[in-house]
Scaffold this active site. Structure first.
Site, PDB file in Angstrom:
ATOM      1  N   GLU A 214     -52.835  22.784  -7.090  1.00 33.46           N
ATOM      2  CA  GLU A 214     -53.535  22.808  -5.648  1.00 33.46           C
ATOM      3  C   GLU A 214     -54.537  22.092  -5.471  1.00 33.46           C
ATOM      4  OE1 GLU A 214     -55.723  22.579  -3.034  1.00 33.46           O
ATOM      5  OE2 GLU A 214     -54.683  25.161  -2.355  1.00 33.46           O
TER       6      GLU A 214
ATOM      7  N   GLU B 206     -64.440  13.686  -3.492  1.00 31.95           N
ATOM      8  CA  GLU B 206     -64.560  14.644  -2.634  1.00 31.95           C
ATOM      9  C   GLU B 206     -65.676  16.017  -2.401  1.00 31.95           C
ATOM     10  OE1 GLU B 206     -61.884  18.636  -2.368  1.00 31.95           O
ATOM     11  OE2 GLU B 206     -62.147  17.829  -4.318  1.00 31.95           O
TER      12      GLU B 206
ATOM     13  N   GLY C  23     -57.809  20.432 -13.215  1.00 34.18           N
ATOM     14  CA  GLY C  23     -56.491  20.044 -12.994  1.00 34.18           C
ATOM     15  C   GLY C  23     -55.473  19.113 -14.357  1.00 34.18           C
TER      16      GLY C  23
ATOM     17  N   CYS D  44     -60.344  22.043   0.534  1.00 34.19           N
ATOM     18  CA  CYS D  44     -59.455  21.217   0.150  1.00 34.19           C
ATOM     19  C   CYS D  44     -59.103  20.531   1.404  1.00 34.19           C
ATOM     20  CB  CYS D  44     -58.319  21.716  -1.141  1.00 34.19           C
ATOM     21  SG  CYS D  44     -57.818  23.182  -0.183  1.00 34.19           S
TER      22      CYS D  44
ATOM     23  N   LYS E 155     -56.208  35.074 -13.276  1.00 35.01           N
ATOM     24  CA  LYS E 155     -57.653  35.034 -13.342  1.00 35.01           C
ATOM     25  C   LYS E 155     -58.620  33.945 -11.776  1.00 35.01           C
ATOM     26  CE  LYS E 155     -61.605  33.591 -15.667  1.00 35.01           C
ATOM     27  NZ  LYS E 155     -62.226  32.750 -14.016  1.00 35.01           N
TER      28      LYS E 155
ATOM     29  N   GLY F 257     -57.707  24.651  -7.632  1.00 35.09           N
ATOM     30  CA  GLY F 257     -58.784  23.624  -8.157  1.00 35.09           C
ATOM     31  C   GLY F 257     -59.051  22.458  -8.130  1.00 35.09           C
ATOM     32  N   SER F 258     -60.549  22.471  -8.806  1.00 33.47           N
ATOM     33  CA  SER F 258     -61.013  20.668  -9.005  1.00 33.47           C
ATOM     34  C   SER F 258     -59.530  19.856  -9.439  1.00 33.47           C
ATOM     35  CB  SER F 258     -61.985  20.155  -9.333  1.00 33.47           C
ATOM     36  OG  SER F 258     -61.983  20.621 -10.664  1.00 33.47           O
ATOM     37  N   THR F 259     -59.747  18.618  -9.054  1.00 36.32           N
ATOM     38  CA  THR F 259     -58.761  17.705  -9.539  1.00 36.32           C
ATOM     39  C   THR F 259     -59.097  17.247 -11.491  1.00 36.32           C
ATOM     40  OG1 THR F 259     -57.661  16.250  -8.011  1.00 36.32           O
ATOM     41  CG2 THR F 259     -57.590  15.599 -10.262  1.00 36.32           C
TER      42      THR F 259
END
Length: 496
Positions: free
Chosen positions: A269, A399, A252, A303, A195, A247-249
Site C-alpha cells: 500500500e 506526493e 515499495g 496517503c 516492524k 509506505g512510499s512507492t
C-alpha cells in the site's frame, strides 16, 4: 498551554512501557545492545530510548515465527473459533487502553490527542473485532469436475495460511496500520513479525503487551524496532513467506527487489496524489468542508490526501476562498492541547520535505497561502493552498505528504477526468456533486482504489482499501485482504 491529559500521566506511561523488542514472547534487547531515541515532534525532545534491531534481530524474530508456525505448534492446532476469540479480546483490550494509546500516538506522531482518541484507536479496535469473525470463515469449495466421472472423482479446495509474514508499517497512523496488517494475518492463522516505523514505535510496543494478555502464543507476534536495515532484512529473509508493506512507492520498489530472492508473496500500500473534483452543482458548503478535510486531516500525512483540487470554473474562486478560510481557522499546535486541530509533522526530515515542496511551488510561479513555519520549535507547518498551478509543477506531480493542496479550475467533465487520471498514482480520489449520474460516471472513470462521493477519509473494516498503478498491490481490509494471507490448495480424490 492546558493539556488534554494530566501531565504526570505522560511520564508515567512512557516510563512504564517496554522499550525492548518482542521476540518469541519475551521482551529482549537488540543483539548488539544498541538503542535509539524516539522524539516528540511537538518539542523535538526525546521520549524514550528503544531497542535498535538489525539483521540479527530480524533473523531471531523470523526463527521464532517459523517455530510458532510449525504444524504441531499451539497456533496451528488451535480451533479457529478460539483464535477468533483471542483477536476479539485484543480489540477489547485496545478499547480498555483507549486513553493510553491516544496519548502515545499524540506524543510519538504529533497528531491531536482528541483525533487519536476519536478515530485511530477505535478504528484499530474495530479492525480486530471485525477480523476476529473471519477466523472461522476461511472456507474452501467443493467443485464439480467437468471432464471426469463425478461419481469417482471428488474435487475441493482448502484455504491455508501463507506462513511467516513480515509486516512493515509507516509512521502516519502507527496503531491503525499495525491493526490493518496484524488483524487479517493472524485471523488467517499466520505468524508475524511487525516492524514499526522508527519514528513511531511506542504504540506497537503497547499493542504487543496486550496481544500477549489476550492469549496470542509466544512467537506468533514478534515486534522488531529499528531502522531500515531491520525492514530490509525481513523483506529479504529466505524463511519469510510473505511481506506486507505500507509506505512510499520508492521504498515499495526496494521491497519488491528484496523479496525476489525466494519469490515471497508481496502486498504493497504505497503513495498517492489523489484528485478531488468539485463540480459547480455541488453543495458548496459540504464541498469546501470536505475538501479541507481531505487535505488537512492528520497534518496532510495521509496517503489518500486530496492534494490535487480541481474545481469547475463558475465556483472556483468561491471554493478556493472557502478552503483558504478553513485553513486560516485551523489551530496548529501541540497535539496535547485540546484546542489543537493540526499537530506537527512527524520529523525534521518530513518538515524539510514539505517545506521544500512549498518553496518549489513558489519558485514555479504558484501563489501561496500559508506554508510558513509555526513557532520556533517542533515541526509545525501552517496549512497551505497553492493556486495558479500547472500540471508540470513538481508540487502538483509528486506526493508531498503534508498539508498542501494544489488548486486549479476546469471547464467541463470531459476535460477534468483525463487530467485527474494523469498521475502514476491511483490510491484515492473524490467527487463532489448533487448529480448522482455525474457522480457515478466520474467515480467509474477515476482510476483509484477508493473514490469518495461527497465525503472524504471515511473508512470501514469491511471495505477493501488499496491502489491502482504505482499505489500498490493487493487490498487491505474487507474480505479481499485474505487474498494476501491465504493459499488455495486443490485436492482431487479418486474415490474408486
Amino acid at each position: 498551554m492546558t493539556l488534554a491529559v494530566d501531565e504526570s500521566r505522560v511520564g508515567e506511561l512512557v516510563k512504564s512501557l517496554s522499550r525492548k523488542m518482542l521476540i518469541n514472547g519475551e521482551w529482549v534487547d537488540a543483539a548488539d545492545g544498541r538503542t535509539f531515541d524516539t522524539l516528540n515532534p511537538a518539542t523535538e525532545e526525546p521520549l524514550a530510548a528503544v531497542a535498535q534491531g538489525d539483521k540479527e534481530d530480524a533473523d531471531r524474530a523470523v526463527r521464532a515465527a517459523r517455530a510458532a508456525f510449525d504444524e504441531n505448534a499451539p497456533w496451528r492446532r488451535m480451533p479457529h473459533g478460539a483464535r477468533g476469540r483471542i483477536l476479539h479480546r485484543l480489540g477489547d483490550l485496545i478499547l480498555e487502553h483507549l486513553d493510553d494509546f491516544a496519548l502515545l500516538e499524540s506524543l510519538d506522531n504529533g497528531k491531536p490527542y482528541a483525533v487519536a482518541k476519536a478515530a485511530d484507536v477505535p478504528l484499530a479496535a474495530d479492525l480486530f473485532h471485525y477480523m476476529s469473525g473471519w477466523a472461522t470463515k476461511t472456507e474452501g469449495a467443493t467443485i464439480p469436475v467437468s471432464g471426469l466421472d463425478p461419481a469417482q472423482y471428488l474435487g475441493f479446495t482448502l484455504r491455508e495460511p501463507v506462513g511467516v509474514c513480515a509486516q512493515i508499517i509507516p509512521w502516519n497512523f502507527p496503531l491503525l496500520m499495525a491493526a490493518w496488517k496484524l488483524g487479517p494475518a493472524l485471523a488467517a492463522g499466520n505468524t508475524t513479525i511487525l516492524k514499526p516505523a522508527e519514528q513511531t514505535p511506542l504504540s506497537a510496543l503497547l499493542l504487543g503487551e496486550l496481544a500477549m494478555q489476550a492469549g496470542v502464543p509466544a512467537g506468533v507476534l514478534n515486534i522488531v524496532t529499528g531502522f531500515g536495515e531491520a525492514g530490509a532484512a525481513l523483506a529479504a529473509h529466505p524463511d519469510v513467506d510473505k511481506v506486507a508493506f505500507t509506505g512510499s512507492t520508492e521504498v515499495g520498489r526496494e521491497i519488491v527487489q528484496a523479496a525476489s530472492g525466494n519469490l515471497k508473496k508481496v502486498s504493497l500500500e504505497l503513495g498517492g496524489k489523489s484528485p478531488n473534483v468539485v463540480y459547480a452543482d455541488a453543495d458548496l458548503d459540504k464541498a469546501i468542508a470536505g475538501s479541507a478535510h481531505a487535505i488537512f486531516f492528520n497534518q496532510g500525512e495521509c496517503c489518500v490526501a486530496g492534494s490535487r483540487l480541481y474545481v469547475e470554473e463558475p465556483v472556483y474562486e468561491e471554493v478556493v476562498a472557502g478552503i483558504t478560510e478553513q485553513a486560516r481557522s485551523i489551530k496548529v499546535g501541540d497535539g496535547l492541547d485540546p484546542e489543537t486541530s493540526m499537530g506537527p509533522l512527524v520529523s525534521q526530515e518530513q518538515f524539510d520535505r514539505v517545506t521544500g515542496y512549498i518553496r518549489s511551488g513558489r519558485d514555479d510561479g504558484a501563489t501561496i497561502f500559508g506554508g510558513d513555519r509555526v513557532g520556533d520549535r517542533g515541526y509545525f507547518v501552517a496549512p497551505t493552498v497553492l493556486t495558479g498551478t500547472r500540471e508540470d509543477m513538481t508540487a502538483v506531480r509528486e506526493e508531498i505528504f503534508g498539508p498542501v493542496v494544489a488548486a486549479a479550475p476546469f471547464h467541463a467533465e470531459t476535460d477534468v477526468l483525463p487530467t485527474a487520471n494523469n498521475t502514476n498514482y491511483g490510491l484515492g480520489a473524490g467527487v463532489f456533486t448533487r448529480d448522482i449520474g455525474k457522480a457515478y460516471r466520474t467515480a467509474r472513470r477515476l482510476r483509484a482504489g477508493t473514490v469518495w462521493v461527497n465525503t472524504w477519509n471515511v473508512f470501514d473494516a469491511s471495505l477493501p482499501f488499496g491502489g491502482y498503478k504505482e499505489s500498490g498491490w493487493g487490498r487491505e481490509m474487507g474480505a479481499a485482504v485474505f487474498n494476501n494471507y491465504l493459499e488455495t490448495k486443490t485436492v482431487l480424490t479418486d474415490l474408486g
